[in-house]
Scaffold this motif. Sequence first.
Motif, PDB file in Angstrom:
ATOM      1  N   TYR A  26      -7.383  -5.726   4.488  1.00  0.00           N
ATOM      2  CA  TYR A  26      -6.263  -5.461   5.400  1.00  0.00           C
ATOM      3  C   TYR A  26      -6.715  -4.405   6.397  1.00  0.00           C
ATOM      4  CZ  TYR A  26      -3.100  -7.577   1.925  1.00  0.00           C
ATOM      5  OH  TYR A  26      -2.470  -8.433   1.052  1.00  0.00           O
ATOM      6  N   GLU A  27      -6.036  -4.331   7.520  1.00  0.00           N
ATOM      7  CA  GLU A  27      -6.226  -3.264   8.495  1.00  0.00           C
ATOM      8  C   GLU A  27      -4.856  -2.735   8.875  1.00  0.00           C
ATOM      9  OE1 GLU A  27      -8.573  -4.087  11.982  1.00  0.00           O
ATOM     10  OE2 GLU A  27      -9.994  -5.307  10.839  1.00  0.00           O
ATOM     11  N   GLY A  28      -4.800  -1.456   9.215  1.00  0.00           N
ATOM     12  CA  GLY A  28      -3.571  -0.900   9.746  1.00  0.00           C
ATOM     13  C   GLY A  28      -2.976   0.197   8.893  1.00  0.00           C
ATOM     14  N   LYS A  29      -1.750   0.526   9.234  1.00  0.00           N
ATOM     15  CA  LYS A  29      -1.047   1.642   8.623  1.00  0.00           C
ATOM     16  C   LYS A  29      -0.068   1.154   7.561  1.00  0.00           C
ATOM     17  CE  LYS A  29      -1.322   4.549  12.716  1.00  0.00           C
ATOM     18  NZ  LYS A  29      -2.349   5.383  12.144  1.00  0.00           N
ATOM     19  N   VAL A  30      -0.125   1.830   6.418  1.00  0.00           N
ATOM     20  CA  VAL A  30       0.847   1.555   5.373  1.00  0.00           C
ATOM     21  C   VAL A  30       2.185   2.155   5.825  1.00  0.00           C
ATOM     22  CG1 VAL A  30       1.424   1.826   2.936  1.00  0.00           C
ATOM     23  CG2 VAL A  30      -0.970   1.610   3.619  1.00  0.00           C
ATOM     24  N   GLY A  31       3.227   1.384   5.691  1.00  0.00           N
ATOM     25  CA  GLY A  31       4.540   1.835   6.110  1.00  0.00           C
ATOM     26  C   GLY A  31       4.991   1.212   7.418  1.00  0.00           C
ATOM     27  N   SER A  32       4.050   0.584   8.144  1.00  0.00           N
ATOM     28  CA  SER A  32       4.444  -0.177   9.342  1.00  0.00           C
ATOM     29  C   SER A  32       3.746  -1.530   9.340  1.00  0.00           C
ATOM     30  CB  SER A  32       4.140   0.597  10.634  1.00  0.00           C
ATOM     31  OG  SER A  32       2.765   0.883  10.758  1.00  0.00           O
ATOM     32  N   ASP A  33       2.418  -1.532   9.279  1.00  0.00           N
ATOM     33  CA  ASP A  33       1.660  -2.789   9.277  1.00  0.00           C
ATOM     34  C   ASP A  33       1.564  -3.401   7.880  1.00  0.00           C
ATOM     35  OD1 ASP A  33       1.038  -2.298  12.019  1.00  0.00           O
ATOM     36  OD2 ASP A  33      -0.605  -0.994  11.371  1.00  0.00           O
TER      37      ASP A  33
ATOM     38  N   THR B 133       2.746  -3.137   3.505  1.00  0.00           N
ATOM     39  CA  THR B 133       3.680  -2.668   2.478  1.00  0.00           C
ATOM     40  C   THR B 133       2.955  -1.742   1.499  1.00  0.00           C
ATOM     41  OG1 THR B 133       3.181  -4.482   0.957  1.00  0.00           O
ATOM     42  CG2 THR B 133       4.942  -4.862   2.606  1.00  0.00           C
ATOM     43  N   ILE B 134       3.727  -1.080   0.683  1.00  0.00           N
ATOM     44  CA  ILE B 134       3.141  -0.266  -0.392  1.00  0.00           C
ATOM     45  C   ILE B 134       2.281  -1.140  -1.292  1.00  0.00           C
ATOM     46  CG2 ILE B 134       3.688   1.030  -2.503  1.00  0.00           C
ATOM     47  CD1 ILE B 134       6.077   2.236  -0.955  1.00  0.00           C
ATOM     48  N   GLU B 135       2.748  -2.336  -1.605  1.00  0.00           N
ATOM     49  CA  GLU B 135       1.996  -3.232  -2.492  1.00  0.00           C
ATOM     50  C   GLU B 135       0.664  -3.648  -1.873  1.00  0.00           C
ATOM     51  OE1 GLU B 135       6.120  -2.986  -3.581  1.00  0.00           O
ATOM     52  OE2 GLU B 135       5.261  -3.615  -1.662  1.00  0.00           O
ATOM     53  N   GLN B 136       0.641  -3.909  -0.581  1.00  0.00           N
ATOM     54  CA  GLN B 136      -0.627  -4.223   0.091  1.00  0.00           C
ATOM     55  C   GLN B 136      -1.542  -3.002   0.078  1.00  0.00           C
ATOM     56  OE1 GLN B 136       1.356  -5.649   3.649  1.00  0.00           O
ATOM     57  NE2 GLN B 136       0.469  -7.699   3.346  1.00  0.00           N
ATOM     58  N   GLY B 137      -0.969  -1.827   0.270  1.00  0.00           N
ATOM     59  CA  GLY B 137      -1.750  -0.590   0.170  1.00  0.00           C
ATOM     60  C   GLY B 137      -2.342  -0.411  -1.215  1.00  0.00           C
TER      61      GLY B 137
ATOM     62  N   ARG C 162      -6.965  -0.475  -4.951  1.00  0.00           N
ATOM     63  CA  ARG C 162      -7.660  -1.131  -6.071  1.00  0.00           C
ATOM     64  C   ARG C 162      -9.054  -1.597  -5.643  1.00  0.00           C
ATOM     65  NH1 ARG C 162      -6.718  -4.371 -10.791  1.00  0.00           N
ATOM     66  NH2 ARG C 162      -7.635  -6.425 -10.567  1.00  0.00           N
ATOM     67  N   GLN C 163      -9.153  -2.184  -4.453  1.00  0.00           N
ATOM     68  CA  GLN C 163     -10.461  -2.648  -3.975  1.00  0.00           C
ATOM     69  C   GLN C 163     -11.400  -1.474  -3.711  1.00  0.00           C
ATOM     70  OE1 GLN C 163     -11.475  -5.896  -3.922  1.00  0.00           O
ATOM     71  NE2 GLN C 163     -13.493  -4.975  -3.607  1.00  0.00           N
ATOM     72  N   CYS C 164     -10.854  -0.365  -3.240  1.00  0.00           N
ATOM     73  CA  CYS C 164     -11.684   0.833  -3.047  1.00  0.00           C
ATOM     74  C   CYS C 164     -12.332   1.255  -4.362  1.00  0.00           C
ATOM     75  CB  CYS C 164     -10.841   1.989  -2.502  1.00  0.00           C
ATOM     76  SG  CYS C 164     -10.246   1.801  -0.811  1.00  0.00           S
ATOM     77  N   ILE C 165     -11.567   1.193  -5.454  1.00  0.00           N
ATOM     78  CA  ILE C 165     -12.107   1.574  -6.763  1.00  0.00           C
ATOM     79  C   ILE C 165     -13.148   0.572  -7.239  1.00  0.00           C
ATOM     80  CG2 ILE C 165     -11.502   1.815  -9.223  1.00  0.00           C
ATOM     81  CD1 ILE C 165     -10.920   4.273  -7.377  1.00  0.00           C
TER      82      ILE C 165
ATOM     83  N   GLN D 204       2.493   8.037  -0.243  1.00  0.00           N
ATOM     84  CA  GLN D 204       1.067   7.913  -0.552  1.00  0.00           C
ATOM     85  C   GLN D 204       0.792   7.860  -2.057  1.00  0.00           C
ATOM     86  OE1 GLN D 204       2.312  10.164   1.652  1.00  0.00           O
ATOM     87  NE2 GLN D 204       1.479   9.478   3.601  1.00  0.00           N
ATOM     88  N   PRO D 205       1.483   8.667  -2.893  1.00  0.00           N
ATOM     89  CA  PRO D 205       1.197   8.585  -4.328  1.00  0.00           C
ATOM     90  C   PRO D 205       1.424   7.201  -4.919  1.00  0.00           C
ATOM     91  CG  PRO D 205       2.373  10.607  -3.840  1.00  0.00           C
ATOM     92  CD  PRO D 205       2.402   9.775  -2.575  1.00  0.00           C
ATOM     93  N   TYR D 206       2.438   6.485  -4.430  1.00  0.00           N
ATOM     94  CA  TYR D 206       2.687   5.129  -4.932  1.00  0.00           C
ATOM     95  C   TYR D 206       1.552   4.187  -4.538  1.00  0.00           C
ATOM     96  CZ  TYR D 206       7.407   6.770  -5.835  1.00  0.00           C
ATOM     97  OH  TYR D 206       8.492   7.474  -6.296  1.00  0.00           O
ATOM     98  N   VAL D 207       1.044   4.348  -3.332  1.00  0.00           N
ATOM     99  CA  VAL D 207      -0.085   3.526  -2.869  1.00  0.00           C
ATOM    100  C   VAL D 207      -1.297   3.765  -3.753  1.00  0.00           C
ATOM    101  CG1 VAL D 207      -1.695   3.118  -0.962  1.00  0.00           C
ATOM    102  CG2 VAL D 207       0.758   3.434  -0.491  1.00  0.00           C
ATOM    103  N   ILE D 208      -1.611   5.021  -3.983  1.00  0.00           N
ATOM    104  CA  ILE D 208      -2.832   5.377  -4.713  1.00  0.00           C
ATOM    105  C   ILE D 208      -2.722   5.081  -6.201  1.00  0.00           C
ATOM    106  CG2 ILE D 208      -4.456   7.261  -5.179  1.00  0.00           C
ATOM    107  CD1 ILE D 208      -4.425   5.963  -2.287  1.00  0.00           C
TER     108      ILE D 208
END
Length: 155
Positions: free
Chosen positions: A50-57, A59-63, A68-71, A107-111
């Motif tokens: 994905y590209e973009g900003k969480v919260g506009s581009d 969702t939290i779930e996409q974030g 997860r992929q970063c890990i 951010q904590p929910y995303v992470i």
Amino acid sequence: MSRIEQRLQELGITLPEVGEPKFSYIPSRQTGNLVYTSGMDCRVDGVLIYEGKVGSDLTIEQGQECARQCIINALAVIKKQVGNLDRVKQVVKMLAFVNSAPGFADQPYVINGASNLLIDIFGDAGRHARSAIGTSDLPFHTPVEIEIIVEVEDN
């Protein structure tokens, strides 16, 4: 097959090959029994999921998917550094950045997408200290960037 590789397989996770960085850094550095990763983004086969900003581009779930992929990418780097993920004694610290829309404060929910995966893989040894920081942008418009520090057993 190692215990951690078996767990990854149970979770349907295949670690990617680690390529050479395109910029002036190394993917990880070990000092003593600590391995520090560089910041990992959410690429699969060289392309951001994905590209973009969480919260506009996004969702939290996409974030969370991005986190997860970063890990997964960080674990591939650690495996390349130490040879076997069974050597990971514990995850010590995570520093996570979320490319956040103005006013986004979850951010904590995303992470949690990253933190929960580490616990799923390593059990209690996957629990870690953590910072989840919102930022106005990240390189290449990645939604999430994460670095981790792990303690490893001696060879």
